[in-house]
Design a protein around this motif. Structure first.
Motif, PDB file in Angstrom:
ATOM      1  N   GLU A 449       0.827  -1.204   0.000  1.00 27.06           N
ATOM      2  CA  GLU A 449       0.000   0.000   0.000  1.00 27.06           C
ATOM      3  C   GLU A 449       0.862   1.255   0.000  1.00 27.06           C
ATOM      4  OE1 GLU A 449      -2.734   1.920   3.364  1.00 27.06           O
ATOM      5  OE2 GLU A 449      -3.683   0.166   2.441  1.00 27.06           O
ATOM      6  N   TRP A 450       1.936   1.238   0.768  1.00 24.04           N
ATOM      7  CA  TRP A 450       2.847   2.384   0.783  1.00 24.04           C
ATOM      8  C   TRP A 450       3.438   2.634  -0.600  1.00 24.04           C
ATOM      9  CZ3 TRP A 450       6.268   1.732   5.806  1.00 24.04           C
ATOM     10  CH2 TRP A 450       5.466   1.990   6.927  1.00 24.04           C
ATOM     11  N   ARG A 451       3.883   1.561  -1.272  1.00 22.64           N
ATOM     12  CA  ARG A 451       4.482   1.716  -2.602  1.00 22.64           C
ATOM     13  C   ARG A 451       3.469   2.270  -3.598  1.00 22.64           C
ATOM     14  NH1 ARG A 451       6.905  -3.311  -1.163  1.00 22.64           N
ATOM     15  NH2 ARG A 451       5.293  -4.441  -2.319  1.00 22.64           N
ATOM     16  N   LYS A 452       2.234   1.778  -3.514  1.00 21.17           N
ATOM     17  CA  LYS A 452       1.176   2.264  -4.413  1.00 21.17           C
ATOM     18  C   LYS A 452       0.890   3.736  -4.154  1.00 21.17           C
ATOM     19  CE  LYS A 452      -3.602   1.323  -5.797  1.00 21.17           C
ATOM     20  NZ  LYS A 452      -4.795   0.464  -5.570  1.00 21.17           N
ATOM     21  N   ARG A 453       0.850   4.123  -2.885  1.00 20.35           N
ATOM     22  CA  ARG A 453       0.579   5.520  -2.530  1.00 20.35           C
ATOM     23  C   ARG A 453       1.691   6.436  -3.016  1.00 20.35           C
ATOM     24  NH1 ARG A 453      -0.395   6.076   3.619  1.00 20.35           N
ATOM     25  NH2 ARG A 453      -2.078   4.643   3.041  1.00 20.35           N
ATOM     26  N   ARG A 454       2.949   5.982  -2.889  1.00 18.75           N
ATOM     27  CA  ARG A 454       4.072   6.794  -3.361  1.00 18.75           C
ATOM     28  C   ARG A 454       4.036   6.965  -4.877  1.00 18.75           C
ATOM     29  NH1 ARG A 454       7.228   4.228   0.796  1.00 18.75           N
ATOM     30  NH2 ARG A 454       7.876   2.603  -0.673  1.00 18.75           N
ATOM     31  N   ARG A 455       3.657   5.890  -5.582  1.00 19.31           N
ATOM     32  CA  ARG A 455       3.569   6.006  -7.046  1.00 19.31           C
ATOM     33  C   ARG A 455       2.506   7.014  -7.451  1.00 19.31           C
ATOM     34  NH1 ARG A 455       4.250   0.267  -7.014  1.00 19.31           N
ATOM     35  NH2 ARG A 455       1.991   0.002  -7.230  1.00 19.31           N
ATOM     36  N   LEU A 456       1.364   6.981  -6.745  1.00 19.03           N
ATOM     37  CA  LEU A 456       0.295   7.936  -7.046  1.00 19.03           C
ATOM     38  C   LEU A 456       0.745   9.361  -6.746  1.00 19.03           C
ATOM     39  CD1 LEU A 456      -2.827   6.003  -5.680  1.00 19.03           C
ATOM     40  CD2 LEU A 456      -2.288   6.492  -8.068  1.00 19.03           C
ATOM     41  N   GLU A 457       1.405   9.537  -5.600  1.00 17.51           N
ATOM     42  CA  GLU A 457       1.872  10.872  -5.226  1.00 17.51           C
ATOM     43  C   GLU A 457       2.915  11.380  -6.213  1.00 17.51           C
ATOM     44  OE1 GLU A 457       3.249  10.337  -1.274  1.00 17.51           O
ATOM     45  OE2 GLU A 457       1.245  10.435  -0.360  1.00 17.51           O
ATOM     46  N   ASP A 458       3.809  10.483  -6.649  1.00 17.08           N
ATOM     47  CA  ASP A 458       4.822  10.888  -7.623  1.00 17.08           C
ATOM     48  C   ASP A 458       4.173  11.271  -8.953  1.00 17.08           C
ATOM     49  OD1 ASP A 458       6.755  10.412  -5.781  1.00 17.08           O
ATOM     50  OD2 ASP A 458       7.311   8.427  -6.541  1.00 17.08           O
ATOM     51  N   GLY A 459       3.115  10.517  -9.344  1.00 17.39           N
ATOM     52  CA  GLY A 459       2.401  10.828 -10.579  1.00 17.39           C
ATOM     53  C   GLY A 459       1.714  12.173 -10.510  1.00 17.39           C
ATOM     54  N   VAL A 460       1.110  12.472  -9.356  1.00 17.54           N
ATOM     55  CA  VAL A 460       0.450  13.772  -9.166  1.00 17.54           C
ATOM     56  C   VAL A 460       1.471  14.895  -9.216  1.00 17.54           C
ATOM     57  CG1 VAL A 460      -0.784  15.194  -7.504  1.00 17.54           C
ATOM     58  CG2 VAL A 460      -1.509  12.850  -7.885  1.00 17.54           C
ATOM     59  N   ASP A 461       2.614  14.693  -8.551  1.00 22.64           N
ATOM     60  CA  ASP A 461       3.650  15.722  -8.539  1.00 22.64           C
ATOM     61  C   ASP A 461       4.179  15.992  -9.948  1.00 22.64           C
ATOM     62  OD1 ASP A 461       3.382  15.949  -5.849  1.00 22.64           O
ATOM     63  OD2 ASP A 461       5.078  14.633  -5.351  1.00 22.64           O
ATOM     64  N   GLU A 462       4.374  14.910 -10.716  1.00 25.64           N
ATOM     65  CA  GLU A 462       4.863  15.096 -12.083  1.00 25.64           C
ATOM     66  C   GLU A 462       3.847  15.838 -12.939  1.00 25.64           C
ATOM     67  OE1 GLU A 462       5.840  11.238 -13.477  1.00 25.64           O
ATOM     68  OE2 GLU A 462       7.548  10.985 -12.108  1.00 25.64           O
ATOM     69  N   GLY A 463       2.550  15.495 -12.730  1.00 28.51           N
ATOM     70  CA  GLY A 463       1.490  16.167 -13.475  1.00 28.51           C
ATOM     71  C   GLY A 463       1.424  17.642 -13.152  1.00 28.51           C
ATOM     72  N   VAL A 464       1.591  17.951 -11.866  1.00 36.88           N
ATOM     73  CA  VAL A 464       1.571  19.350 -11.438  1.00 36.88           C
ATOM     74  C   VAL A 464       2.742  20.103 -12.044  1.00 36.88           C
ATOM     75  CG1 VAL A 464       1.826  20.871  -9.456  1.00 36.88           C
ATOM     76  CG2 VAL A 464       0.296  18.909  -9.315  1.00 36.88           C
ATOM     77  N   ASP A 465       3.942  19.465 -12.059  1.00 37.40           N
ATOM     78  CA  ASP A 465       5.124  20.116 -12.620  1.00 37.40           C
ATOM     79  C   ASP A 465       4.962  20.366 -14.111  1.00 37.40           C
ATOM     80  OD1 ASP A 465       6.290  20.110 -10.175  1.00 37.40           O
ATOM     81  OD2 ASP A 465       7.448  18.270 -10.487  1.00 37.40           O
ATOM     82  N   GLU A 466       4.390  19.382 -14.835  1.00 37.24           N
ATOM     83  CA  GLU A 466       4.185  19.543 -16.269  1.00 37.24           C
ATOM     84  C   GLU A 466       3.212  20.672 -16.561  1.00 37.24           C
ATOM     85  OE1 GLU A 466       3.006  15.806 -17.795  1.00 37.24           O
ATOM     86  OE2 GLU A 466       4.944  14.843 -17.447  1.00 37.24           O
ATOM     87  N   LYS A 467       2.138  20.732 -15.724  1.00 40.58           N
ATOM     88  CA  LYS A 467       1.142  21.787 -15.917  1.00 40.58           C
ATOM     89  C   LYS A 467       1.762  23.160 -15.669  1.00 40.58           C
ATOM     90  CE  LYS A 467      -3.549  23.131 -14.575  1.00 40.58           C
ATOM     91  NZ  LYS A 467      -3.241  24.535 -14.395  1.00 40.58           N
ATOM     92  N   LYS A 468       2.594  23.214 -14.628  1.00 34.60           N
ATOM     93  CA  LYS A 468       3.246  24.496 -14.326  1.00 34.60           C
ATOM     94  C   LYS A 468       4.158  24.915 -15.471  1.00 34.60           C
ATOM     95  CE  LYS A 468       3.228  24.302  -9.280  1.00 34.60           C
ATOM     96  NZ  LYS A 468       4.075  24.185  -8.064  1.00 34.60           N
ATOM     97  N   ASN A 469       4.907  23.956 -16.005  1.00 35.52           N
ATOM     98  CA  ASN A 469       5.812  24.278 -17.118  1.00 35.52           C
ATOM     99  C   ASN A 469       5.036  24.728 -18.339  1.00 35.52           C
ATOM    100  OD1 ASN A 469       8.050  23.617 -15.617  1.00 35.52           O
ATOM    101  ND2 ASN A 469       8.099  21.478 -16.303  1.00 35.52           N
ATOM    102  N   GLY A 470       3.879  24.072 -18.592  1.00 33.36           N
ATOM    103  CA  GLY A 470       3.034  24.465 -19.715  1.00 33.36           C
ATOM    104  C   GLY A 470       2.486  25.857 -19.540  1.00 33.36           C
ATOM    105  N   ASP A 471       2.054  26.176 -18.320  1.00 36.81           N
ATOM    106  CA  ASP A 471       1.505  27.515 -18.043  1.00 36.81           C
ATOM    107  C   ASP A 471       2.574  28.580 -18.221  1.00 36.81           C
ATOM    108  OD1 ASP A 471      -0.891  26.376 -17.538  1.00 36.81           O
ATOM    109  OD2 ASP A 471      -0.689  26.417 -15.345  1.00 36.81           O
TER     110      ASP A 471
END
Length: 488
Positions: A449-471
């Motif tokens: 469960e911890w590994r799954k949660r970290r993967r989700l959090e990492d995916g969200v962080d990457e998505g946020v970074d990409e959106k920021k770069n696009g903006d």
């Protein structure tokens, strides 16, 4: 190691904020003092039924066969019935009201036990007493998980659990003292005086709870906490916004679907349902029944000597709980406990072993109680992100353990099997081996469960970074110039 380092090891490192240290000292005093006294009186009564049995109750009420096992099973049935409703009631009724009210009920029933005329009356009393007492154990673990951080939780759970064991320890000493000094006074047997004294001890503790218990961090109105401290008590546990949202959900049928769709309910419930049975030697007072059956011991010795099992249980619980907070891992305690119980059962299974080795084996089995506080601290930690799920899972763990308890002692530790309890020794070995396997399973599922949660959090962080770069690209006035230069 310096005195300061020892203090940090035992009680944890102080927080950077002086306000938080003062708050922690206050809630330690008022929460632990009441919960420990409440559990002490709870276990004092629960243990005294077995002490009374070997101190004259069996003969006076003409008990025979497995009737003492039946008494414990009927108590367990009441305990099972009241478990989850009691824990959910803590989210509806103020714990400051609910805990003492239940304590008064079981105190009155304890007084009633002192005037029983036959075993059937004890059956009825113990069922309702089980319902009232079921509020204490899992309810307190729910409260502790609401006030303390994971790194603070183990030792507090250990102190609370040890208070019940102290009640068991005190029970044997109290029974021996009562039998020696009050047996026959006012025409009452010593075991009847024992329940009267239990009730007298219980009532003032309930009054203390009405006055000082602080409820939950988000609802507390305790007079000894300032408004700033009340806010800090809640906010210091809010590490993520989702946790606050989870704690504000209203009770609904969606709770059932949410809980049953996760592994936590099944894994934690199975873990304590099985690991809790390693406590059978102590909870059924097998040592006292063994001593009575082989003969050669006085009633006072039969009351006193099994207290050594409880003493080992207290030391094991406190040491292991403190270590888990320091190391921030829970599973090694369950491995230690299981291995100790396997060794103990093998020593007792070999009937030709000397008396001294049997005493050692019974005392070693006291280590089984070390897993109780650790298991519930672990479950509190696993379910920390969902307050309602945590309440149900904690209650379910104890409920399923008591479902097994309801028939376990009758099948494997009937009084008619004294002094050898051969089936019980084999059952202890099997339960300990099963505990080792389930411990690994829960450890594996938690890590997954911890590994799954970290993967989700990492995916969200990457998505946020990409959106920021696009903006930033859209907002950058030089971006169009760069495109034009590339085209040219």
């Amino acid at each position: 190691m310096s005195l300061k380092n020892w203090k940090h090891l035992v009680w944890g490192k102080p927080h950077a904020s002086k306000r938080e240290n003062v708050l922690l000292a206050k809630i330690d005093w008022f929460i632990l003092s009441y919960c420990c006294l409440m559990y002490f009186s709870n276990y004092l009564d629960r243990s005294n039924i077995n002490n009374a049995y070997v101190s004259g109750m069996r003969e006076e009420l003409h008990m025979f066969g497995k009737e003492i096992n039946n008494i414990n099973t009927i108590f367990t049935c009441g305990y099972i019935v009241g478990m989850i409703p009691n824990n959910l009631m803590l989210q509806v009724v103020s714990p400051r009201i609910w805990f003492p009210a239940m304590q008064i009920i079981w105190g009155i029933l304890t007084f009633c036990t002192s005037v029983t005329k036959n075993v059937e009356q004890i059956y009825a009393i113990r069922f309702f007493q089980g319902m009232a007492e079921s509020s204490t154990f899992v309810g307190t673990h729910y409260i502790l998980g609401s006030w303390y951080k994971p790194e603070e939780l183990g030792k507090r759970s250990g102190i609370f659990t040890s208070s019940g064991l102290i009640g068991t320890l005190f029970s044997g000493v109290l029974q021996a003292a009562v039998y020696r000094n009050l047996n026959g006074v006012a025409g009452r047997s010593g075991w009847r005086w024992l329940f009267i004294i239990d009730g007298i001890i219980t009532m003032p503790i309930a009054l203390y709870g009405f006055l000082v218990f602080p409820d939950l961090p988000r609802t507390t109105k305790a007079f000894y906490l300032s408004q700033e401290e009340r806010t800090l008590a809640y906010e210091r546990l809010e590490e993520v916004e989702a946790l606050e949202q989870a704690k504000s959900r209203p009770l609904s049928w969606n709770l059932l679907r949410r809980i049953l769709s996760r592994w936590r309910y099944y894994g934690c419930s199975l873990l304590f349902a099985i690991s809790g049975e390693t406590e059978s030697f102590g909870s059924s007072n097998i040592m006292g029944q063994w001593m009575k059956a082989i003969g050669g011991f006085s009633i006072e010795q039969i009351d006193y000597y099994p207290s050594g099992v409880t003493a080992v249980a207290i030391v094991s619980t406190l040491v292991c709980a403190t270590w888990t907070d320091h190391a921030q891992v829970r599973w090694p305690v369950l491995v230690f406990m299981s291995v100790a119980c396997i060794i103990s059962a093998i020593c007792l299974l070999v009937w030709s072993s000397p008396i001294g080795l049997k005493f050692f084996a019974f005392y070693l089995a006291g280590a089984s109680y070390a897993g109780q506080a650790t298991t519930f601290a672990w479950a509190n930690q696993i379910c920390a992100d969902d307050d309602q799920e945590r309440a149900v899972v904690l209650a379910s763990m104890n409920m399923w353990n008591n479902v097994v308890n309801a028939w376990w002692s009758i099948v494997f530790y009937p009084a008619t099997d004294a002094p050898r309890f051969k089936k019980g020794m084999i059952a202890m070995i099997c339960a300990s081996v099963a505990t080792l396997w389930i411990t690994w399973l829960v450890y594996y599922l938690e890590r997954r469960e911890w590994r799954k949660r970290r993967r989700l959090e990492d995916g969200v962080d990457e998505g946020v970074d990409e959106k920021k770069n696009g903006d930033q690209t859209l907002d950058d006035p030089t971006s169009n110039e760069k495109k034009d230069q590339t085209v040219n």
